[in-house]
Scaffold this motif. Sequence first.
Motif, PDB file in Angstrom:
ATOM      1  N   SER A  75      40.242 118.397  58.382  1.00  0.00           N
ATOM      2  CA  SER A  75      39.112 117.765  59.016  1.00  0.00           C
ATOM      3  C   SER A  75      37.827 118.393  58.542  1.00  0.00           C
ATOM      4  O   SER A  75      37.790 119.110  57.564  1.00  0.00           O
ATOM      5  CB  SER A  75      39.239 117.915  60.533  1.00  0.00           C
ATOM      6  N   TRP A 237      38.688 120.159  71.717  1.00  0.00           N
ATOM      7  CA  TRP A 237      39.114 119.881  70.356  1.00  0.00           C
ATOM      8  C   TRP A 237      39.437 118.395  70.252  1.00  0.00           C
ATOM      9  O   TRP A 237      39.664 117.719  71.261  1.00  0.00           O
ATOM     10  CB  TRP A 237      40.315 120.743  69.939  1.00  0.00           C
ATOM     11  N   THR A 239      41.488 115.120  67.982  1.00  0.00           N
ATOM     12  CA  THR A 239      42.587 114.803  67.070  1.00  0.00           C
ATOM     13  C   THR A 239      42.525 113.332  66.671  1.00  0.00           C
ATOM     14  O   THR A 239      41.947 112.499  67.364  1.00  0.00           O
ATOM     15  CB  THR A 239      43.966 115.078  67.702  1.00  0.00           C
ATOM     16  N   SER A 241      45.430 110.412  65.270  1.00  0.00           N
ATOM     17  CA  SER A 241      46.869 110.210  65.105  1.00  0.00           C
ATOM     18  C   SER A 241      47.158 108.751  64.774  1.00  0.00           C
ATOM     19  O   SER A 241      46.338 107.859  65.004  1.00  0.00           O
ATOM     20  CB  SER A 241      47.633 110.616  66.375  1.00  0.00           C
ATOM     21  N   LEU A 246      50.280 113.323  64.330  1.00  0.00           N
ATOM     22  CA  LEU A 246      48.990 113.974  64.170  1.00  0.00           C
ATOM     23  C   LEU A 246      48.595 113.970  62.702  1.00  0.00           C
ATOM     24  O   LEU A 246      49.334 114.448  61.847  1.00  0.00           O
ATOM     25  CB  LEU A 246      49.059 115.413  64.680  1.00  0.00           C
ATOM     26  N   ASP A 248      44.919 114.456  61.818  1.00  0.00           N
ATOM     27  CA  ASP A 248      43.674 115.190  61.620  1.00  0.00           C
ATOM     28  C   ASP A 248      43.301 115.917  62.906  1.00  0.00           C
ATOM     29  O   ASP A 248      43.767 115.562  63.997  1.00  0.00           O
ATOM     30  CB  ASP A 248      42.553 114.249  61.200  1.00  0.00           C
ATOM     31  N   TYR A 249      42.433 116.927  62.750  1.00  0.00           N
ATOM     32  CA  TYR A 249      42.117 117.831  63.861  1.00  0.00           C
ATOM     33  C   TYR A 249      40.711 118.375  63.650  1.00  0.00           C
ATOM     34  O   TYR A 249      40.284 118.611  62.511  1.00  0.00           O
ATOM     35  CB  TYR A 249      43.131 118.987  63.861  1.00  0.00           C
ATOM     36  N   ASN A 265      45.294 122.675  60.849  1.00  0.00           N
ATOM     37  CA  ASN A 265      45.102 121.300  61.319  1.00  0.00           C
ATOM     38  C   ASN A 265      46.329 120.687  61.974  1.00  0.00           C
ATOM     39  O   ASN A 265      46.199 119.793  62.804  1.00  0.00           O
ATOM     40  CB  ASN A 265      44.651 120.430  60.151  1.00  0.00           C
ATOM     41  N   HIS A 268      48.969 123.041  67.225  1.00  0.00           N
ATOM     42  CA  HIS A 268      48.292 122.968  68.532  1.00  0.00           C
ATOM     43  C   HIS A 268      47.527 124.270  68.768  1.00  0.00           C
ATOM     44  O   HIS A 268      48.008 125.351  68.408  1.00  0.00           O
ATOM     45  CB  HIS A 268      49.329 122.758  69.644  1.00  0.00           C
ATOM     46  N   GLN A 272      47.928 128.585  67.557  1.00  0.00           N
ATOM     47  CA  GLN A 272      47.203 128.908  66.337  1.00  0.00           C
ATOM     48  C   GLN A 272      47.027 130.408  66.118  1.00  0.00           C
ATOM     49  O   GLN A 272      47.070 130.875  64.977  1.00  0.00           O
ATOM     50  CB  GLN A 272      45.846 128.203  66.335  1.00  0.00           C
TER      51      GLN A 272
END
Length: 450
Positions: A75, A237, A239, A241, A246, A248-249, A265, A268, A272
């Motif tokens: 992203s 945050w 996202t 989909s 999923l 992109d983030y 990305n 979750h 991380q």
Amino acid sequence: MRRKLLLHKFSFRLLGGNLMARHLAASFACSLLAAWRNRYSGDARTARQRVFRILITVGVISLATGLEFSPSRASDHADPIELAYPNANITDLFFFPQGDRMIIILDVRRALRDPGPYKPDPFEYQINIDYDTKVSFDNEAEKARYGGTIDQPEHILATATIKLHLADLDKPDEKDPARMKVEAAYTGLEDTDKINVYASVRDDPFIFPRFFKKNTISMMISLPMTSLHGKQDFILWGTASKDGELIDYVGRSLRTQIPRFGFLNAIHPSKQVEALGKKKKHWDRIRNFFFTKREGWSKGIAELIQVTFQIRNYDLVPDVMIYSSRFEAGYPNGRLLTDDVIAKNCATGDCLLQELSFIEVDKDFWPRATANDPEKPISDQAPFLAEKWPDEKPVAQTAASIWPYVIGALAILAILFWGAVEIIRRLLIRLWLRLRRKAASQPPVPAATA
């Protein structure tokens, strides 16, 4: 010299003028040529060492950049160069107060100048808000970098969500031709009937030369303060989909544009920090391996890894946005449309985008732009982003593929490997035949008498 120039010219055509790839290709080819020409001279060892150094460097860079044979996910505008779903690419997330309301803006589709229709229907965008996980503000360094400290990141969980689906209007809006249809669904929020949602193609507000005079699809959500249960501290945050996958983030601005963070990305935010810890150990081992060797080129690879891929001690935080109404809004406490996030990130340790903002413009460009597209200023009224730039016809892709070079390099390596194996095989056969003839020439041993 003439052969070297021809090799540079060939690599230029092969790689479409990419300076770094061209130089690497020509150096590699010239090194092989030198190794061949000097195979019977005293310079052979030097030539072979040069080839070895380049092969090692290429291998490390390939490993470091996470070479994959499938499109990448990421992203924040410029990462990666190739996207699995370009139409779903998230570019920016903004969160700031406006009077008695909170404004959320999620932008998608980078570098947009194509005319519609935009066909965004297959994708679902989701804004996640966690107002239960505790955020503290005692650590000044983390407050300056991230807006605060999440004491237990493994507990991050969305307590409120906003799901958005975009679609082209059946009939263009005469008063707002760039407007798009957007459907929203809410969980964990109050007074949802007072939430306003708007979507349109607007000017991209990102302060970075590559995206000046470019558009983006912007989704604006205006919430009354009462929708957020009177909370003060928030973790956010976003996202994108497709069919539950999923793709992109986005969290803290620009984070996954930095090469060492691209892998986050697909993870979750509650997991991380653990993933960052594992990645840190991995790169620490590789960097230390090259750094502890005596050769200068080995230490050079270690330095490349350190500044580009090695996880820092202050990186061990989740990729999320923090906002608290206790403090004035502005990055890293949420994000305003006017925030120069590149300069603010550079002030706390990450200057790659700051350098690129100079590299990608004319050499006489000074000073660096600290606002996006002066011809189209940000508004202080909804929908805030400036009107879009005129549509342009899509530009045909003209860049040459790097695969012919990769295949050629692999073919050369295969030939060299085959040659080495063949030489060893012939030497072993010759040695075996010599030993056999020697054994056959020996006189027979007389039999022992009783």
